[in-house]
Design a protein around this motif. Structure first.
Motif, PDB file in Angstrom:
ATOM      1  N   LEU A  73       0.818  -1.202   0.000  1.00 48.49           N
ATOM      2  CA  LEU A  73       0.000   0.000   0.000  1.00 48.49           C
ATOM      3  C   LEU A  73       0.858   1.261   0.000  1.00 48.49           C
ATOM      4  N   PHE A  74       0.383   2.264  -0.721  1.00 49.80           N
ATOM      5  CA  PHE A  74       0.928   3.616  -0.604  1.00 49.80           C
ATOM      6  C   PHE A  74       0.043   4.364   0.383  1.00 49.80           C
ATOM      7  N   SER A  75       0.655   4.946   1.421  1.00 53.75           N
ATOM      8  CA  SER A  75      -0.129   5.577   2.485  1.00 53.75           C
ATOM      9  C   SER A  75       0.322   6.999   2.744  1.00 53.75           C
ATOM     10  N   ALA A  76      -0.638   7.851   3.097  1.00 50.55           N
ATOM     11  CA  ALA A  76      -0.367   9.235   3.500  1.00 50.55           C
ATOM     12  C   ALA A  76      -0.909   9.437   4.903  1.00 50.55           C
ATOM     13  N   ILE A  77      -0.040   9.870   5.820  1.00 51.81           N
ATOM     14  CA  ILE A  77      -0.391  10.101   7.222  1.00 51.81           C
ATOM     15  C   ILE A  77      -0.267  11.593   7.500  1.00 51.81           C
ATOM     16  N   ASN A  78      -1.315  12.191   8.036  1.00 51.50           N
ATOM     17  CA  ASN A  78      -1.310  13.623   8.315  1.00 51.50           C
ATOM     18  C   ASN A  78      -1.498  13.884   9.801  1.00 51.50           C
ATOM     19  N   GLN A  79      -0.864  14.937  10.295  1.00 52.68           N
ATOM     20  CA  GLN A  79      -1.046  15.405  11.665  1.00 52.68           C
ATOM     21  C   GLN A  79      -1.194  16.923  11.649  1.00 52.68           C
ATOM     22  N   LYS A  80      -2.410  17.400  11.969  1.00 54.36           N
ATOM     23  CA  LYS A  80      -2.673  18.841  11.967  1.00 54.36           C
ATOM     24  C   LYS A  80      -2.431  19.440  13.354  1.00 54.36           C
ATOM     25  N   ASP A  98      -1.281  33.329  15.869  1.00 48.51           N
ATOM     26  CA  ASP A  98      -1.987  32.073  15.630  1.00 48.51           C
ATOM     27  C   ASP A  98      -1.222  31.265  14.594  1.00 48.51           C
ATOM     28  N   TYR A  99      -1.278  29.969  14.721  1.00 50.90           N
ATOM     29  CA  TYR A  99      -0.588  29.116  13.754  1.00 50.90           C
ATOM     30  C   TYR A  99      -1.469  27.936  13.350  1.00 50.90           C
ATOM     31  N   LYS A 100      -1.233  27.499  12.153  1.00 50.19           N
ATOM     32  CA  LYS A 100      -1.803  26.252  11.645  1.00 50.19           C
ATOM     33  C   LYS A 100      -0.693  25.547  10.882  1.00 50.19           C
ATOM     34  N   GLU A 138       3.370  25.136   7.222  1.00 49.62           N
ATOM     35  CA  GLU A 138       2.991  26.009   8.333  1.00 49.62           C
ATOM     36  C   GLU A 138       2.465  27.345   7.829  1.00 49.62           C
ATOM     37  N   VAL A 139       1.399  27.827   8.453  1.00 48.67           N
ATOM     38  CA  VAL A 139       0.867  29.170   8.205  1.00 48.67           C
ATOM     39  C   VAL A 139       0.676  29.834   9.560  1.00 48.67           C
ATOM     40  N   ALA A 140       1.198  31.063   9.728  1.00 48.78           N
ATOM     41  CA  ALA A 140       1.059  31.768  10.997  1.00 48.78           C
ATOM     42  C   ALA A 140       0.845  33.252  10.748  1.00 48.78           C
ATOM     43  N   ASN A 150       3.727  32.807   5.376  1.00 53.31           N
ATOM     44  CA  ASN A 150       3.337  31.454   5.004  1.00 53.31           C
ATOM     45  C   ASN A 150       4.616  30.663   4.759  1.00 53.31           C
ATOM     46  N   LYS A 151       4.901  29.763   5.647  1.00 58.97           N
ATOM     47  CA  LYS A 151       6.122  28.984   5.532  1.00 58.97           C
ATOM     48  C   LYS A 151       5.879  27.814   4.591  1.00 58.97           C
ATOM     49  N   LYS A 152       6.687  27.716   3.559  1.00 55.57           N
ATOM     50  CA  LYS A 152       6.494  26.680   2.563  1.00 55.57           C
ATOM     51  C   LYS A 152       6.847  25.301   3.115  1.00 55.57           C
TER      52      LYS A 152
END
Length: 227
Positions: A73-80, A98-100, A138-140, A150-152
């Motif tokens: 399997l090809f898998s993508a794992i995300n953590q927000k 504020d950050y995201k 990252e966006v802050a 906006n950090k690339k």
């Protein structure tokens, strides 16, 4: 006598192999993923993070209620991450922004599972996780909006282990539509056995202590062809 005994063993082995049936298929899964570390745990309002996996599998049917299956399997794992960080500026005044951000891992996963059941099944086994890439976006912004950035995407692969191991468990339904075609749908969970890497916080800063784990809960569906 020994030759007769060996001949009987060979005949039994051949008949056993003939009784077993091979099958191949494809599947897709999507659901909640999490890379927990101490920075994740201290966030009160944790946003849901979603990932997915897709690929193929092959298996062998020993009986109507016992199968062994291997998958690629090809898998993508995300953590927000979301929150507010406080700091003092050059004038020693308290400021905040504020950050995201989101950490994204892309893996090749190789689950090997035993499947018990006919129409309704349960499964369990292990999964080898091979890291392909890891990055953070990252966006802050300051509260006064005077400074917005906006950090690339930034590569953080060095913070994670290249090869990991997870436990796999789940269940669902499995049905044959025609003589050779079938489908299955179910729920599957993954739990990392070892630490997936060193901790990275929301602002892509290495934490002095702590490790990053992994777990996910996904809904999956697939189709298969039985020879």
């Amino acid at each position: 006598m020994k030759q007769l005994f060996l001949s009987l063993l060979i005949l039994l082995a051949i008949s056993s192999l003939q009784a077993q049936k091979l099958y191949v298929g494809g599947k897709f899964a999507g659901g909640i993923t999490r890379l927990p570390n101490k920075d994740v745990k201290k966030q009160a309002d944790m946003p849901l993070s979603f990932g997915y996996s897709m690929g193929g599998y092959c298996g062998i049917t020993f009986t109507e209620r016992l199968k062994f299956q291997g998958e690629l399997l090809f898998s993508a794992i995300n953590q927000k991450y979301e929150g507010t960080s406080f700091f003092k500026d050059t004038s020693n005044l308290l400021n905040a922004f504020d950050y995201k951000s989101v950490t994204k891992l892309k893996n090749i996963d190789i689950p090997v599972v035993a499947i018990l059941g006919k129409w309704i099944y349960v499964e369990g086994g292990v999964c080898f996780n091979i890291l392909l890439t890891a990055d953070i976006n990252e966006v802050a912004s300051n509260w006064n909006m005077a400074d917005v950035y906006n950090k690339k995407k930034e590569d953080i692969s060095s913070h994670f282990q290249r090869i990991n191991l997870s436990l796999v468990g789940g269940g669902g339904i499995s049905m044959m539509i025609l003589d050779h075609f079938g489908f299955n749908a179910g729920l599957r969970g993954f739990m990392g056995v070892n630490d997936f890497g060193s901790s990275v916080n929301t602002l892509n800063e290495s934490l002095k202590s702590g490790r990053t784990g992994y777990w996910s809960l996904m809904i999956n569906a697939g189709a298969r062809y039985k020879f």
